[in-house]
Design an enzyme around this catalytic site. Structure first.
Site, mmCIF file in Angstrom:
data_model
loop_
_atom_site.group_PDB
_atom_site.id
_atom_site.type_symbol
_atom_site.label_atom_id
_atom_site.label_comp_id
_atom_site.label_asym_id
_atom_site.label_seq_id
_atom_site.Cartn_x
_atom_site.Cartn_y
_atom_site.Cartn_z
ATOM 1 N N HIS A 166 0.863 -1.183 0.000
ATOM 2 C CA HIS A 166 0.000 0.000 0.000
ATOM 3 C C HIS A 166 0.905 1.241 0.000
ATOM 4 C CE1 HIS A 166 -3.443 2.398 0.298
ATOM 5 N NE2 HIS A 166 -3.949 2.009 1.455
ATOM 6 N N CYS B 289 -3.892 3.564 9.848
ATOM 7 C CA CYS B 289 -4.333 4.010 8.517
ATOM 8 C C CYS B 289 -5.843 3.988 8.364
ATOM 9 C CB CYS B 289 -3.661 3.178 7.437
ATOM 10 S SG CYS B 289 -4.083 1.421 7.460
ATOM 11 N N ARG C 18 -3.267 11.549 3.230
ATOM 12 C CA ARG C 18 -3.450 10.715 2.037
ATOM 13 C C ARG C 18 -3.662 11.605 0.814
ATOM 14 N NH1 ARG C 18 -5.304 5.489 1.983
ATOM 15 N NH2 ARG C 18 -5.181 5.751 -0.280
#
Length: 299
Positions: free
Chosen positions: A129, A258, A286
């Protein structure tokens, strides 16, 4: 072609350039300034997995940069079943300027990038990720300064986010201590790559050892979208982030997650809502980190 597929296939200088660009865009936004550098550009976002943060952060980020988005949920495409991945890559490349894919299988991402003639971005696979890690490094530097030589402690499942943390430790030069149960260790090939690249990464099954005097403590949900719950809760319970565990870290340490968080499982309310937590800045970053990625891919 500037694909953003994984942290281990982009050189350190370029990753730092992308991160600095995202940080600069965040600071500009805070001052009320926005660049429209991607005006006229379109990003296709393909989802084989549901998403909140990935979709909203990419969509809002792209629009802030002046661009447009096309959202393609799995139910509305023939990606990988009614049409080959290669053909989807060729067709979308004729319509849009970049493609973001969120999928289970990293091989699908690789095949899409191989046949696309526009940049492809890894929005998450079951293996890694990288967009999340760019946001995480940004968040650590936002709160604690340059990340080089800081100690980051991961406690819990050795999942795709932890795999990207291992790659990030090699590329950004921080010390990483991972505490995971034997049955849920990170991907061995990624750990081997990082150690051979000179990364300072240690793996243990003892969360107190990993967290001791750490600058940052990180965890993730115990049961991700692709996981079965069987046996996980029992194996991961000793890795829960509690105030007692956080008190083993440095007195000014930060806590990150997250999201989505399963409160009472991997983390207690007193931590995620407490003085250590920077999870909301992490979530916001993000968008800023991905704006840096988009600018690099399309610049």
């Amino acid at each position: 072609m500037k694909h953003f597929l994984d942290l281990d296939v982009i050189d350190k200088e370029t990753l730092r350039q992308i991160l600095n660009l995202g940080t600069s865009l965040r600071q500009d936004l805070m001052k009320g300034k926005q660049t429209k550098s991607l005006a006229g550009k379109t990003l296709a976002m393909m989802f084989e997995k549901p998403s909140t943060r990935t979709r909203v952060s990419f969509e809002v980020g792209m629009r802030q940069l002046g661009g447009e988005v096309v959202v393609l949920p799995q139910s509305e495409t023939q990606f990988g079943h009614g049409e080959s991945i290669a053909d989807t890559a060729r067709v979308l490349s004729r319509f849009v300027d970049a493609i973001m894919l969120r999928t289970d299988d990293p091989a699908k991402l690789a095949e899409l990038a191989h046949h696309a003639t526009v940049p492809v971005i890894n929005g998450l696979t079951d293996l890694t990720h990288p967009c999340q890690l760019m946001a995480d490094v940004m968040t650590i530097e936002q709160h604690r300064g340059p990340i080089a030589d800081q100690v980051v402690a991961w406690t819990g499942d050795g999942n795709n986010v932890s795999n990207s943390f291992i790659q990030a430790a090699a590329q950004f030069g921080f010390k990483l201590r991972l505490a995971c149960p034997d049955s849920l260790m990170p991907e061995r090939t990624i750990l081997k790559w990082a150690l051979e690249a000179g990364a300072d990464v240690q793996v243990t099954d003892d969360p107190t050892e990993a967290v001791d005097q750490a600058d940052c403590v990180v965890t993730d949900t115990w049961v991700s979208m692709h996981d079965e719950a069987d046996g996980r809760v029992e194996a991961l319970t000793p890795y829960r982030v509690t105030p007692d565990l956080m008190n083993l870290a440095k007195s000014d340490a930060i806590f990150m997650h997250c999201l989505p968080a399963h409160r009472g499982d991997e983390v207690l309310d007193d931590v995620i809502d407490g003085r250590w937590s920077v999870v909301w800045d992490e979530a916001e970053n993000r968008m800023h980190a991905q704006k840096g990625i988009l600018m690099w891919c399309l610049g």
